[in-house]
Design a protein around this motif. Structure first.
Motif, PDB file in Angstrom:
ATOM      1  N   ARG A   1       1.048  13.372 -13.750  1.00  9.99           N
ATOM      2  CA  ARG A   1       1.786  14.617 -13.941  1.00  9.99           C
ATOM      3  C   ARG A   1       2.111  15.273 -12.606  1.00  9.99           C
ATOM      4  NH1 ARG A   1      -1.431  18.052 -18.348  1.00  9.99           N
ATOM      5  NH2 ARG A   1      -3.182  17.363 -17.057  1.00  9.99           N
ATOM      6  N   PHE A   2       1.169  15.161 -11.647  1.00  9.63           N
ATOM      7  CA  PHE A   2       1.466  15.721 -10.332  1.00  9.63           C
ATOM      8  C   PHE A   2       2.620  14.976  -9.674  1.00  9.63           C
ATOM      9  CE2 PHE A   2       1.106  15.533  -5.709  1.00  9.63           C
ATOM     10  CZ  PHE A   2       1.248  16.878  -5.407  1.00  9.63           C
ATOM     11  N   GLY A   3       2.645  13.649  -9.824  1.00  8.58           N
ATOM     12  CA  GLY A   3       3.732  12.869  -9.245  1.00  8.58           C
ATOM     13  C   GLY A   3       5.080  13.291  -9.800  1.00  8.58           C
ATOM     14  N   ALA A   4       5.142  13.515 -11.118  1.00  9.49           N
ATOM     15  CA  ALA A   4       6.393  13.969 -11.732  1.00  9.49           C
ATOM     16  C   ALA A   4       6.772  15.358 -11.227  1.00  9.49           C
ATOM     17  CB  ALA A   4       6.243  13.979 -13.252  1.00  9.49           C
ATOM     18  N   PHE A   5       5.772  16.231 -11.105  1.00  7.12           N
ATOM     19  CA  PHE A   5       6.008  17.584 -10.590  1.00  7.12           C
ATOM     20  C   PHE A   5       6.498  17.533  -9.147  1.00  7.12           C
ATOM     21  CE2 PHE A   5       4.142  21.011  -8.014  1.00  7.12           C
ATOM     22  CZ  PHE A   5       4.760  22.113  -8.573  1.00  7.12           C
ATOM     23  N   PHE A   6       5.826  16.736  -8.319  1.00  8.52           N
ATOM     24  CA  PHE A   6       6.171  16.620  -6.905  1.00  8.52           C
ATOM     25  C   PHE A   6       7.581  16.059  -6.735  1.00  8.52           C
ATOM     26  CE2 PHE A   6       5.813  14.253  -2.785  1.00  8.52           C
ATOM     27  CZ  PHE A   6       5.636  15.358  -1.971  1.00  8.52           C
ATOM     28  N   ASP A   7       7.912  15.043  -7.519  1.00  9.29           N
ATOM     29  CA  ASP A   7       9.240  14.434  -7.454  1.00  9.29           C
ATOM     30  C   ASP A   7      10.323  15.442  -7.827  1.00  9.29           C
ATOM     31  OD1 ASP A   7      11.047  12.063  -7.266  1.00  9.29           O
ATOM     32  OD2 ASP A   7      11.304  12.456  -9.399  1.00  9.29           O
ATOM     33  N   SER A   8      10.045  16.261  -8.840  1.00  4.06           N
ATOM     34  CA  SER A   8      11.017  17.266  -9.268  1.00  4.06           C
ATOM     35  C   SER A   8      11.258  18.304  -8.177  1.00  4.06           C
ATOM     36  CB  SER A   8      10.522  17.943 -10.551  1.00  4.06           C
ATOM     37  OG  SER A   8      11.448  18.899 -10.997  1.00  4.06           O
ATOM     38  N   ILE A   9      10.189  18.749  -7.522  1.00  6.46           N
ATOM     39  CA  ILE A   9      10.327  19.735  -6.443  1.00  6.46           C
ATOM     40  C   ILE A   9      11.119  19.155  -5.277  1.00  6.46           C
ATOM     41  CG2 ILE A   9       9.069  21.068  -4.709  1.00  6.46           C
ATOM     42  CD1 ILE A   9       8.868  22.232  -7.487  1.00  6.46           C
ATOM     43  N   ILE A  10      10.798  17.925  -4.887  1.00  7.63           N
ATOM     44  CA  ILE A  10      11.496  17.287  -3.766  1.00  7.63           C
ATOM     45  C   ILE A  10      12.971  17.066  -4.100  1.00  7.63           C
ATOM     46  CG2 ILE A  10      11.616  15.220  -2.325  1.00  7.63           C
ATOM     47  CD1 ILE A  10       9.326  17.134  -1.660  1.00  7.63           C
TER      48      ILE A  10
ATOM     49  N   GLY B   1       0.794  -1.223   0.000  1.00 12.75           N
ATOM     50  CA  GLY B   1       0.000   0.000   0.000  1.00 12.75           C
ATOM     51  C   GLY B   1       0.826   1.272   0.000  1.00 12.75           C
ATOM     52  N   ILE B   2       2.105   1.147  -0.314  1.00  6.97           N
ATOM     53  CA  ILE B   2       2.992   2.316  -0.342  1.00  6.97           C
ATOM     54  C   ILE B   2       2.872   2.998  -1.699  1.00  6.97           C
ATOM     55  CG2 ILE B   2       5.394   3.079  -0.216  1.00  6.97           C
ATOM     56  CD1 ILE B   2       5.918   0.698   1.625  1.00  6.97           C
ATOM     57  N   THR B   3       2.665   4.299  -1.689  1.00 10.78           N
ATOM     58  CA  THR B   3       2.502   5.056  -2.927  1.00 10.78           C
ATOM     59  C   THR B   3       3.829   5.697  -3.336  1.00 10.78           C
ATOM     60  OG1 THR B   3       1.946   7.145  -1.837  1.00 10.78           O
ATOM     61  CG2 THR B   3       0.142   5.590  -2.237  1.00 10.78           C
ATOM     62  N   PRO B   4       3.960   6.058  -4.613  1.00 16.57           N
ATOM     63  CA  PRO B   4       5.192   6.724  -5.059  1.00 16.57           C
ATOM     64  C   PRO B   4       5.490   8.015  -4.305  1.00 16.57           C
ATOM     65  CG  PRO B   4       3.943   5.945  -6.947  1.00 16.57           C
ATOM     66  CD  PRO B   4       3.075   5.740  -5.752  1.00 16.57           C
ATOM     67  N   ASN B   5       4.462   8.793  -3.984  1.00 17.68           N
ATOM     68  CA  ASN B   5       4.694  10.049  -3.266  1.00 17.68           C
ATOM     69  C   ASN B   5       5.208   9.804  -1.851  1.00 17.68           C
ATOM     70  OD1 ASN B   5       3.916  11.537  -5.477  1.00 17.68           O
ATOM     71  ND2 ASN B   5       1.825  11.861  -4.764  1.00 17.68           N
ATOM     72  N   MET B   6       4.770   8.702  -1.233  1.00 18.75           N
ATOM     73  CA  MET B   6       5.308   8.332   0.081  1.00 18.75           C
ATOM     74  C   MET B   6       6.804   8.044  -0.024  1.00 18.75           C
ATOM     75  SD  MET B   6       2.455   5.728   1.634  1.00 18.75           S
ATOM     76  CE  MET B   6       0.746   6.200   1.898  1.00 18.75           C
ATOM     77  N   VAL B   7       7.177   7.312  -1.062  1.00 17.24           N
ATOM     78  CA  VAL B   7       8.588   6.979  -1.271  1.00 17.24           C
ATOM     79  C   VAL B   7       9.402   8.251  -1.500  1.00 17.24           C
ATOM     80  CG1 VAL B   7      10.208   5.751  -2.764  1.00 17.24           C
ATOM     81  CG2 VAL B   7       8.024   4.701  -2.177  1.00 17.24           C
ATOM     82  N   THR B   8       8.837   9.192  -2.243  1.00 15.85           N
ATOM     83  CA  THR B   8       9.523  10.459  -2.499  1.00 15.85           C
ATOM     84  C   THR B   8       9.800  11.204  -1.198  1.00 15.85           C
ATOM     85  OG1 THR B   8       8.471  10.653  -4.677  1.00 15.85           O
ATOM     86  CG2 THR B   8       9.375  12.655  -3.717  1.00 15.85           C
ATOM     87  N   LEU B   9       8.809  11.245  -0.311  1.00 16.57           N
ATOM     88  CA  LEU B   9       8.978  11.940   0.968  1.00 16.57           C
ATOM     89  C   LEU B   9       9.990  11.234   1.864  1.00 16.57           C
ATOM     90  CD1 LEU B   9       5.319  13.014   1.824  1.00 16.57           C
ATOM     91  CD2 LEU B   9       7.237  14.492   1.199  1.00 16.57           C
ATOM     92  N   VAL B  10       9.966   9.907   1.864  1.00 17.02           N
ATOM     93  CA  VAL B  10      10.949   9.159   2.654  1.00 17.02           C
ATOM     94  C   VAL B  10      12.357   9.428   2.131  1.00 17.02           C
ATOM     95  CG1 VAL B  10      11.765   6.852   3.276  1.00 17.02           C
ATOM     96  CG2 VAL B  10       9.328   7.368   3.349  1.00 17.02           C
ATOM     97  N   GLY B  11      12.486   9.522   0.808  1.00 18.16           N
ATOM     98  CA  GLY B  11      13.779   9.849   0.224  1.00 18.16           C
ATOM     99  C   GLY B  11      14.287  11.200   0.686  1.00 18.16           C
ATOM    100  N   LEU B  12      13.378  12.169   0.808  1.00 18.09           N
ATOM    101  CA  LEU B  12      13.770  13.489   1.315  1.00 18.09           C
ATOM    102  C   LEU B  12      14.253  13.396   2.758  1.00 18.09           C
ATOM    103  CD1 LEU B  12      13.956  16.572   1.109  1.00 18.09           C
ATOM    104  CD2 LEU B  12      11.529  16.671   1.755  1.00 18.09           C
ATOM    105  N   LEU B  13      13.549  12.616   3.578  1.00 19.30           N
ATOM    106  CA  LEU B  13      13.957  12.454   4.978  1.00 19.30           C
ATOM    107  C   LEU B  13      15.333  11.795   5.075  1.00 19.30           C
ATOM    108  CD1 LEU B  13      10.574  11.319   6.592  1.00 19.30           C
ATOM    109  CD2 LEU B  13      11.650  13.580   6.690  1.00 19.30           C
ATOM    110  N   LEU B  14      15.583  10.812   4.213  1.00 16.16           N
ATOM    111  CA  LEU B  14      16.904  10.180   4.192  1.00 16.16           C
ATOM    112  C   LEU B  14      17.985  11.193   3.832  1.00 16.16           C
ATOM    113  CD1 LEU B  14      16.167   6.768   2.410  1.00 16.16           C
ATOM    114  CD2 LEU B  14      16.706   7.136   4.823  1.00 16.16           C
ATOM    115  N   THR B  15      17.679  12.064   2.876  1.00 12.58           N
ATOM    116  CA  THR B  15      18.650  13.072   2.462  1.00 12.58           C
ATOM    117  C   THR B  15      18.923  14.062   3.586  1.00 12.58           C
ATOM    118  OG1 THR B  15      17.829  12.862   0.195  1.00 12.58           O
ATOM    119  CG2 THR B  15      19.209  14.757   0.682  1.00 12.58           C
ATOM    120  N   VAL B  16      17.898  14.403   4.351  1.00 14.91           N
ATOM    121  CA  VAL B  16      18.097  15.272   5.519  1.00 14.91           C
ATOM    122  C   VAL B  16      19.047  14.602   6.507  1.00 14.91           C
ATOM    123  CG1 VAL B  16      16.960  16.312   7.520  1.00 14.91           C
ATOM    124  CG2 VAL B  16      15.894  16.471   5.264  1.00 14.91           C
ATOM    125  N   GLY B  17      18.883  13.288   6.685  1.00 21.44           N
ATOM    126  CA  GLY B  17      19.798  12.549   7.552  1.00 21.44           C
ATOM    127  C   GLY B  17      21.225  12.578   7.031  1.00 21.44           C
TER     128      GLY B  17
END
Length: 208
Positions: A72-81, A17-33
């Motif tokens: 398209r929103f997913g691509a946009f969101f991924d680019s911003i993150i 049940g994990i969505t691509p946008n969830m993965v994108t946000l987790v990737g950002l948290l990893l980068t903060v670490g």
């Protein structure tokens, strides 16, 4: 690597049940670490963690394709993150050099600043060009190349060299994209202008 993720990892994430946008946000948290590790001065570990975070960044796209959740929103969101992720890495380096207060501090901070500006302009040039219906992936240092150079510099203790490369060539890449769009527009305008057929003897005319 991408095919492996799409065939093995992405279906498992989809069933959970994990969505691509969830993965994108987790990737950002990893980068903060990773940025926090760099800020403490542990550059070698930070380099390896940055590689891991970069590989994780591939999961969102693979998951979107494997589970038919591309948008398209997913691509946009991924680019911003991605922009935030890159900026926070440079922030970690700025904090590291500010805390180190060594003989190369001013040079290093200046290089990081120039690398940030260049990276932002490379990404903005592409986004603005595509908003004007121009393809614009040209240039030497896209995001994968920038991350690769930074990882090599961190792991091999060549960070200053890597920062020099990034500071110079990211801005050159931005100029390459400016020139690419300028050339593309000239080509498009030339194609739109009607061609006037001149008589065969026209070349004999001499302008005074």
């Amino acid at each position: 690597m991408r095919r492996l993720m799409e065939r093995l990892v992405a279906p498992i994430l989809g069933r959970l049940g994990i969505t691509p946008n969830m993965v994108t946000l987790v990737g950002l948290l990893l980068t903060v670490g990773v940025a926090a590790v760099l800020a403490t001065g542990n550059l070698f570990l930070g380099g390896w963690l940055l590689i891991a975070a970069g590989l994780f960044d591939l999961f969102d796209g693979a998951l979107a394709r494997a589970t038919n959740q591309s948008s398209r929103f997913g691509a946009f969101f991924d680019s911003i993150i991605d922009r935030y992720s890159e900026a926070v890495i440079f922030l970690g380096l700025l904090i590291h050099y500010q805390r180190a207060d060594g003989p190369q501090t001013l040079t290093a901070i200046s290089l990081v600043y120039c690398a940030i500006i260049g990276s932002v302009m490379v990404s903005y040039a592409r986004a603005r060009a595509e908003g004007l219906d121009f393809e614009c992936e040209t240039g030497w240092l896209g995001r994968p190349e920038r991350i690769t150079i930074l990882c090599i510099g961190l792991i091999l203790n060549w960070l200053i060299v890597a920062l020099w490369v990034l500071a110079i060539f990211t801005n050159i890449t931005a100029v390459q994209r400016i020139f690419h769009v300028w050339k593309a527009e000239r080509t498009a305008k030339a194609a739109e202008q009607p061609k006037v057929r001149k008589p065969l003897w026209d070349f004999l005319r001499i302008e005074k």
